[in-house]
Design an enzyme around this catalytic site. Structure first.
Site, PDB file in Angstrom:
ATOM      1  N   GLU A   1     -50.886   4.890 -21.541  1.00  0.00           N
ATOM      2  CA  GLU A   1     -51.852   3.923 -22.070  1.00  0.00           C
ATOM      3  C   GLU A   1     -51.760   2.593 -21.319  1.00  0.00           C
ATOM      4  O   GLU A   1     -52.764   1.898 -21.150  1.00  0.00           O
ATOM      5  CB  GLU A   1     -51.632   3.740 -23.587  1.00  0.00           C
ATOM      6  CG  GLU A   1     -52.139   4.966 -24.344  1.00  0.00           C
ATOM      7  CD  GLU A   1     -51.374   5.290 -25.609  1.00  0.00           C
ATOM      8  OE1 GLU A   1     -50.668   4.416 -26.135  1.00  0.00           O
ATOM      9  OE2 GLU A   1     -51.494   6.443 -26.077  1.00  0.00           O
TER      10      GLU A   1
ATOM     11  N   SER B   1     -48.534  14.882 -28.702  1.00  0.00           N
ATOM     12  CA  SER B   1     -48.810  15.644 -29.923  1.00  0.00           C
ATOM     13  C   SER B   1     -47.634  16.506 -30.365  1.00  0.00           C
ATOM     14  O   SER B   1     -47.820  17.579 -30.925  1.00  0.00           O
ATOM     15  CB  SER B   1     -50.084  16.493 -29.756  1.00  0.00           C
ATOM     16  OG  SER B   1     -51.200  15.661 -29.502  1.00  0.00           O
TER      17      SER B   1
ATOM     18  N   GLU C   1     -45.212  13.196 -20.242  1.00  0.00           N
ATOM     19  CA  GLU C   1     -46.281  13.149 -21.237  1.00  0.00           C
ATOM     20  C   GLU C   1     -47.626  13.473 -20.573  1.00  0.00           C
ATOM     21  O   GLU C   1     -48.255  12.582 -19.975  1.00  0.00           O
ATOM     22  CB  GLU C   1     -46.368  11.755 -21.861  1.00  0.00           C
ATOM     23  CG  GLU C   1     -45.123  11.324 -22.595  1.00  0.00           C
ATOM     24  CD  GLU C   1     -45.439  10.304 -23.680  1.00  0.00           C
ATOM     25  OE1 GLU C   1     -45.152  10.597 -24.842  1.00  0.00           O
ATOM     26  OE2 GLU C   1     -45.988   9.239 -23.369  1.00  0.00           O
TER      27      GLU C   1
ATOM     28  N   HIS D   1     -45.952   3.907 -19.732  1.00  0.00           N
ATOM     29  CA  HIS D   1     -46.711   4.781 -20.631  1.00  0.00           C
ATOM     30  C   HIS D   1     -48.140   4.939 -20.106  1.00  0.00           C
ATOM     31  O   HIS D   1     -48.717   3.998 -19.551  1.00  0.00           O
ATOM     32  CB  HIS D   1     -46.728   4.199 -22.050  1.00  0.00           C
ATOM     33  CG  HIS D   1     -47.236   5.184 -23.044  1.00  0.00           C
ATOM     34  ND1 HIS D   1     -48.581   5.377 -23.268  1.00  0.00           N
ATOM     35  CD2 HIS D   1     -46.585   6.074 -23.837  1.00  0.00           C
ATOM     36  CE1 HIS D   1     -48.724   6.349 -24.170  1.00  0.00           C
ATOM     37  NE2 HIS D   1     -47.531   6.781 -24.536  1.00  0.00           N
TER      38      HIS D   1
ATOM     39  N   GLY E   1     -52.192  12.116 -28.385  1.00  0.00           N
ATOM     40  CA  GLY E   1     -53.095  11.711 -29.458  1.00  0.00           C
ATOM     41  C   GLY E   1     -54.293  12.624 -29.628  1.00  0.00           C
ATOM     42  O   GLY E   1     -55.251  12.279 -30.313  1.00  0.00           O
TER      43      GLY E   1
ATOM     44  N   LYS F   1     -46.637   2.505 -30.767  1.00  0.00           N
ATOM     45  CA  LYS F   1     -47.854   1.956 -30.153  1.00  0.00           C
ATOM     46  C   LYS F   1     -48.257   0.680 -30.910  1.00  0.00           C
ATOM     47  O   LYS F   1     -47.384  -0.081 -31.294  1.00  0.00           O
ATOM     48  CB  LYS F   1     -48.945   3.021 -30.111  1.00  0.00           C
ATOM     49  CG  LYS F   1     -48.408   4.319 -29.459  1.00  0.00           C
ATOM     50  CD  LYS F   1     -49.452   5.319 -29.119  1.00  0.00           C
ATOM     51  CE  LYS F   1     -48.785   6.535 -28.466  1.00  0.00           C
ATOM     52  NZ  LYS F   1     -49.727   7.526 -27.994  1.00  0.00           N
TER      53      LYS F   1
HETATM   54  P1  13P Z   1     -48.807  11.405 -29.807  1.00  0.00           P
HETATM   55  O1  13P Z   1     -47.501  12.029 -30.277  1.00  0.00           O
HETATM   56  O2  13P Z   1     -49.509  10.624 -30.870  1.00  0.00           O
HETATM   57  O3  13P Z   1     -49.664  12.396 -29.106  1.00  0.00           O
HETATM   58  O4  13P Z   1     -48.397  10.312 -28.716  1.00  0.00           O
HETATM   59  C1  13P Z   1     -47.522  10.677 -27.719  1.00  0.00           C
HETATM   60  C2  13P Z   1     -47.144   9.465 -26.970  1.00  0.00           C
HETATM   61  O5  13P Z   1     -47.944   8.859 -26.285  1.00  0.00           O
HETATM   62  C3  13P Z   1     -45.760   8.978 -27.092  1.00  0.00           C
HETATM   63  O6  13P Z   1     -45.503   7.993 -26.152  1.00  0.00           O
END
Ligand code: 13P
Length: 255
Positions: free
Chosen positions: A100, A216, A170, A98, A176, A15
């Protein structure tokens, strides 16, 4: 067991973390810990860190990826980076879609599809992300949401090109948050995506299609998630920033 047909892929998604200096230090710490991995190991890093990451991983079993790419080869798209540019500097992998990007930067299933198309055309391997938000899970529409995201993203992708796509399931509520999907929840959706690939293409294509879980995943829970029949790897956020934690996940996937 069809799982044996598929090589596990553990990918980190850094990220917006690390500078070139800390990239180098993290990778130097990671390299010896994952050197004997019996799975593919990928680190997707910010654009600015890519040259340092490529240099630090040269000659090792760690491959480098970007976290996004644009659909045009070049042009008036301020702030964007094309798949062709990534290819030109020797980046083999790219994350597309993704959550995000979808949540904060207006990505839609259609723009995700365009980016997938461009990345494949440039010869990159795509880590394509799909996943439902919490409300969708509570409303019982996870399957519909994930199937639509996957189907639209794979529009115009040939069966042969599926070899260059890894799908990362995901669940957005697990990213997160420390709220990992249970192994059963991860398995259910990954199996559903595999069934969809079977419907869109055929069973042989579905059997060898690599599907990761992300959200996570960490050193403590990776083994039981990766043990599931349809979970072929992981896309790791937070835990991929720490060499030791990431290496434990890589070891869990090495079978
Ligand atoms: P986390 O492992 O921090 O939850 O993030 C997962 C993620 O978004 C991987 O692309």
């Amino acid at each position: 067991m069809n799982k044996a047909l598929r090589k596990a892929v553990i990918a980190g998604n850094w990220k917006m973390n690390n500078t070139p200096d800390t990239t180098k230090a993290t990778i130097e710490a990671m390299k010896p810990l994952v050197a004997d991995a019996d799975c593919d190991v990928v680190l997707c890093v910010p654009y600015i860190d890519i040259p340092a990451a490529l240099e630090a991983t040269a000659g090792s079993n760690i491959k480098i990826g970007a976290e996004n790419c644009h659909w045009a080869v070049s042009g008036a798209f301020t702030g964007e980076v094309s798949a062709e540019m990534l290819k030109a500097i020797g980046v083999p992998y790219v994350i597309i879609g993704h959550s995000e990007r979808r949540q904060y930067f207006g990505e839609t299933d259609e723009t995700v599809n365009k980016r997938v198309r461009a990345a494949l055309d440039a010869g990159l391997i795509v880590i394509l992300c799909v996943g439902e938000v919490k409300e969708e899970r509570l409303q019982g529409v996870t399957s519909e949401v994930v199937r639509k995201q996957t189907k639209v993203a794979l529009g115009g992708v040939s069966e042969a090109e599926l070899d260059n796509i890894i799908l990362a399931y995901e669940p957005v509520w697990a990213i997160g948050t420390g709220l990992t999907a249970t192994p059963e929840q991860a398995q259910e959706v990954c199996a559903d995506i595999r069934a969809l690939v079977g419907e869109l293409y055929n069973k042989a294509a579905a059997d060898k299609f690599v599907i990761q879980y992300g959200g996570s995943m960490n050193a403590a829970n990776a083994a039981e998630l990766l043990d599931k029949e349809d979970v072929d790897g992981g896309l790791i956020g937070g835990a991929s920033l720490k060499a030791q934690d990431f290496s434990v996940i890589v070891k869990a996937a090495s079978r």
